[in-house]
Design a protein around this motif. Structure first.
Motif, PDB file in Angstrom:
ATOM      1  N   ARG A 171       0.789  -1.060   0.047  1.00  0.00           N
ATOM      2  CA  ARG A 171       0.255   0.234   0.140  1.00  0.00           C
ATOM      3  C   ARG A 171       1.103   1.394  -0.032  1.00  0.00           C
ATOM      4  NH1 ARG A 171      -2.516  -4.096   2.355  1.00  0.00           N
ATOM      5  NH2 ARG A 171      -4.891  -4.580   2.776  1.00  0.00           N
ATOM      6  N   ASP A 172       0.569   2.366  -0.837  1.00  0.00           N
ATOM      7  CA  ASP A 172       1.056   3.416  -0.684  1.00  0.00           C
ATOM      8  C   ASP A 172       1.889   3.972   0.454  1.00  0.00           C
ATOM      9  OD1 ASP A 172       1.305   3.256  -3.670  1.00  0.00           O
ATOM     10  OD2 ASP A 172      -0.631   4.578  -3.402  1.00  0.00           O
ATOM     11  N   ASN A 173       0.998   4.512   1.658  1.00  0.00           N
ATOM     12  CA  ASN A 173       0.748   4.790   2.964  1.00  0.00           C
ATOM     13  C   ASN A 173       1.677   3.770   3.591  1.00  0.00           C
ATOM     14  OD1 ASN A 173      -1.518   3.273   2.844  1.00  0.00           O
ATOM     15  ND2 ASN A 173      -2.242   3.640   4.698  1.00  0.00           N
ATOM     16  N   VAL A 174       2.723   2.655   3.317  1.00  0.00           N
ATOM     17  CA  VAL A 174       3.520   1.952   3.802  1.00  0.00           C
ATOM     18  C   VAL A 174       4.355   1.917   3.310  1.00  0.00           C
ATOM     19  CG1 VAL A 174       3.837  -0.836   4.595  1.00  0.00           C
ATOM     20  CG2 VAL A 174       1.871  -0.444   4.097  1.00  0.00           C
ATOM     21  N   VAL A 175       5.580   2.133   4.651  1.00  0.00           N
ATOM     22  CA  VAL A 175       7.115   3.260   4.259  1.00  0.00           C
ATOM     23  C   VAL A 175       7.517   2.181   5.087  1.00  0.00           C
ATOM     24  CG1 VAL A 175       8.596   4.438   4.528  1.00  0.00           C
ATOM     25  CG2 VAL A 175       6.348   5.023   4.684  1.00  0.00           C
ATOM     26  N   PRO A 176       8.405   0.881   4.407  1.00  0.00           N
ATOM     27  CA  PRO A 176       9.040  -0.440   4.058  1.00  0.00           C
ATOM     28  C   PRO A 176      10.823  -0.359   4.253  1.00  0.00           C
ATOM     29  CG  PRO A 176       8.833  -0.803   2.358  1.00  0.00           C
ATOM     30  CD  PRO A 176       8.178   1.014   2.393  1.00  0.00           C
ATOM     31  N   VAL A 177      11.404  -0.346   5.544  1.00  0.00           N
ATOM     32  CA  VAL A 177      12.299   0.076   6.191  1.00  0.00           C
ATOM     33  C   VAL A 177      13.589  -1.879   6.487  1.00  0.00           C
ATOM     34  CG1 VAL A 177      13.940   0.952   7.099  1.00  0.00           C
ATOM     35  CG2 VAL A 177      12.311   1.998   7.122  1.00  0.00           C
ATOM     36  N   PRO A 178      13.772  -2.608   5.366  1.00  0.00           N
ATOM     37  CA  PRO A 178      14.404  -3.752   5.703  1.00  0.00           C
ATOM     38  C   PRO A 178      15.526  -3.090   6.561  1.00  0.00           C
ATOM     39  CG  PRO A 178      14.132  -2.727   3.107  1.00  0.00           C
ATOM     40  CD  PRO A 178      14.272  -1.501   3.437  1.00  0.00           C
ATOM     41  N   GLY A 179      15.755  -4.490   7.291  1.00  0.00           N
ATOM     42  CA  GLY A 179      17.220  -4.455   8.502  1.00  0.00           C
ATOM     43  C   GLY A 179      16.389  -4.838   9.634  1.00  0.00           C
ATOM     44  N   ASP A 180      17.631  -5.366  10.658  1.00  0.00           N
ATOM     45  CA  ASP A 180      16.904  -6.366  11.615  1.00  0.00           C
ATOM     46  C   ASP A 180      16.999  -5.668  12.663  1.00  0.00           C
ATOM     47  OD1 ASP A 180      17.597  -8.079  14.358  1.00  0.00           O
ATOM     48  OD2 ASP A 180      19.082  -9.276  13.170  1.00  0.00           O
ATOM     49  N   VAL A 181      16.228  -5.228  13.963  1.00  0.00           N
ATOM     50  CA  VAL A 181      15.942  -3.910  14.988  1.00  0.00           C
ATOM     51  C   VAL A 181      17.040  -3.891  15.796  1.00  0.00           C
ATOM     52  CG1 VAL A 181      14.500  -5.426  16.750  1.00  0.00           C
ATOM     53  CG2 VAL A 181      14.390  -2.855  16.281  1.00  0.00           C
ATOM     54  N   THR A 182      17.566  -5.416  15.954  1.00  0.00           N
ATOM     55  CA  THR A 182      18.965  -5.073  16.971  1.00  0.00           C
ATOM     56  C   THR A 182      20.038  -4.905  16.375  1.00  0.00           C
ATOM     57  OG1 THR A 182      20.299  -7.899  16.277  1.00  0.00           O
ATOM     58  CG2 THR A 182      17.954  -7.604  18.108  1.00  0.00           C
ATOM     59  N   ASP A 183      19.718  -4.120  15.117  1.00  0.00           N
ATOM     60  CA  ASP A 183      21.056  -3.366  14.629  1.00  0.00           C
ATOM     61  C   ASP A 183      21.314  -1.564  14.630  1.00  0.00           C
ATOM     62  OD1 ASP A 183      23.772  -2.911  13.076  1.00  0.00           O
ATOM     63  OD2 ASP A 183      21.896  -1.510  11.572  1.00  0.00           O
ATOM     64  N   SER A 184      21.980  -0.867  15.375  1.00  0.00           N
ATOM     65  CA  SER A 184      22.017  -0.023  15.592  1.00  0.00           C
ATOM     66  C   SER A 184      21.497   0.931  14.593  1.00  0.00           C
ATOM     67  CB  SER A 184      23.313   0.105  17.086  1.00  0.00           C
ATOM     68  OG  SER A 184      24.168   0.333  15.841  1.00  0.00           O
ATOM     69  N   GLU A 185      22.332   0.530  13.450  1.00  0.00           N
ATOM     70  CA  GLU A 185      21.892   1.233  12.442  1.00  0.00           C
ATOM     71  C   GLU A 185      20.616   1.019  11.498  1.00  0.00           C
ATOM     72  OE1 GLU A 185      24.336   3.434  11.039  1.00  0.00           O
ATOM     73  OE2 GLU A 185      25.408   3.313  12.640  1.00  0.00           O
ATOM     74  N   HIS A 186      20.209   0.506  11.422  1.00  0.00           N
ATOM     75  CA  HIS A 186      18.946   0.543  11.532  1.00  0.00           C
ATOM     76  C   HIS A 186      18.136   1.176  12.211  1.00  0.00           C
ATOM     77  CE1 HIS A 186      14.987  -1.811   9.924  1.00  0.00           C
ATOM     78  NE2 HIS A 186      14.711  -2.218  10.963  1.00  0.00           N
ATOM     79  N   ARG A 187      18.311   0.969  13.403  1.00  0.00           N
ATOM     80  CA  ARG A 187      17.016   1.617  14.581  1.00  0.00           C
ATOM     81  C   ARG A 187      17.253   3.172  14.413  1.00  0.00           C
ATOM     82  NH1 ARG A 187      19.466  -2.013  18.404  1.00  0.00           N
ATOM     83  NH2 ARG A 187      20.918  -0.459  18.962  1.00  0.00           N
ATOM     84  N   LEU A 188      18.745   3.791  13.636  1.00  0.00           N
ATOM     85  CA  LEU A 188      18.649   5.251  13.076  1.00  0.00           C
ATOM     86  C   LEU A 188      17.690   5.438  12.332  1.00  0.00           C
ATOM     87  CD1 LEU A 188      22.695   5.680  13.946  1.00  0.00           C
ATOM     88  CD2 LEU A 188      20.509   6.345  15.515  1.00  0.00           C
TER      89      LEU A 188
END
Length: 242
Positions: A50-67
Motif C-alpha cells: 500500500r502507498d501509505n506503508v513505508v518499508p525499512v529493511p533491516g534487523d531491529v537489533t542493529d543500531s544503524e537500522h534503528r537510526l
C-alpha cells in the motif's frame, strides 16, 4: 527535511509476516501511515503493498537500522503508535534452562528486550508529543511457566516491565503489554517442530482485538488481546457497537 503528515503514524517492527504483517495491513487500510521493518527485504517489499506503508529493511537489533527507523519517523513529523512486534524464539527445539548459554541469552534478549528498550527511548519525544501509544506484543509465557519456554518467557516478562515502566515514567503516553494468545505463525511452528498447529487461530483473527484496544484506550497495563471485543462480537452478543 521534516514534513509533518496529517495522517496518524505507526511504527510496527517485524511487519513482513505473521501478526505484524496483518496489523500493518489493517492500520494502512484504516488510513494510517505505517513504517515497518523486517530482515527479509524481498518479503518486506511484497508486504508493503500500500502507498501509505513505508518499508525499512533491516534487523531491529542493529543500531544503524534503528537510526534509520528513527530518521523515517522524524521525516514524517509525528509518531502516534509504536508497536514492538519483532521477536525471536531462540533455538528450536526449545532447550531447557539448564542448556541455555550466554549466546542464547544474548540473541533472545537483544531482540525481545534490548532493541525495544533503546528504540522506545529514541522515539519517546515524538510519542510524548502526540500523546501516543506504546504497544508491546507479549506472551502468556511471560507470566506462566512452560517447559522449554524459560528464556523466551523471561525476555517477554522483561519487555512487559520495561513497557509499563515507560508508561509510569511518561504519563503523557499510554503503554500496553498485550498477550495475543496462540497463533498459527512460523515462530509458533518452530516451537513445535514436526507438530500440526493448524488448530491455532490465524494472526488476522487477533488484529481486530488489537484495533479495539487502540480505540477503547484503557489505562496503561498488561492485557490479553481477547479481553477487547470486536464490533462483530458485540453485535452477536446483542450489544450496540460504538
Amino acid at each position: 527535511m521534516q514534513v509533518k503528515t496529517e495522517r496518524q503514524v505507526a511504527l510496527v517492527t517485524g511487519g513482513s509476516a505473521g501478526l505484524g504483517l496483518e496489523l500493518v495491513r489493517t492500520l494502512a487500510t484504516e488510513g494510517w501511515t505505517v513504517v515497518t521493518d523486517g530482515r527479509d527485504r524481498t518479503r518486506l517489499t511484497a508486504a508493503a503493498e500500500r502507498d501509505n506503508v513505508v518499508p525499512v529493511p533491516g534487523d531491529v537489533t542493529d543500531s544503524e537500522h534503528r537510526l534509520a527507523l528513527a530518521a523515517v519517523v522524524h521525516d514524517l513529523g509525528r509518531l502516534d503508535l509504536l508497536v514492538h512486534n519483532a521477536s525471536t524464539l531462540g533455538r528450536s527445539p526449545l532447550p531447557p534452562l539448564r542448556d541455555v548459554g550466554i549466546d542464547d541469552l544474548r540473541k533472545v534478549w537483544r531482540a525481545n528486550l534490548g532493541a525495544p528498550l533503546v528504540l522506545t527511548g529514541a522515539l519517546l519525544p515524538q510519542l510524548i508529543e502526540s500523546r501516543g501509544i506504546l504497544l508491546s506484543i507479549s506472551s502468556d509465557a511471560a507470566i506462566e511457566h512452560y517447559e522449554g519456554w524459560g528464556l523466551y518467557g523471561a525476555s517477554k516478562a522483561g519487555l512487559d516491565h520495561v513497557t509499563l515502566t515507560f508508561g509510569a515514567e511518561n504519563p503523557e503516553i499510554t503503554a500496553y503489554a498485550v498477550d495475543p494468545g496462540d497463533m498459527r505463525t512460523q515462530m509458533h511452528q518452530d516451537a513445535f517442530p514436526g507438530e500440526d498447529i493448524s488448530d491455532r487461530p490465524l494472526p488476522a483473527t487477533v488484529v481486530p482485538h488489537l484495533m479495539a484496544l487502540l480505540e477503547q484506550r484503557p489505562a496503561s497495563g498488561r492485557y490479553r488481546a481477547h479481553d477487547f471485543a470486536t464490533p462483530d462480537a458485540a453485535v452477536s452478543a446483542g450489544a450496540t457497537p460504538k
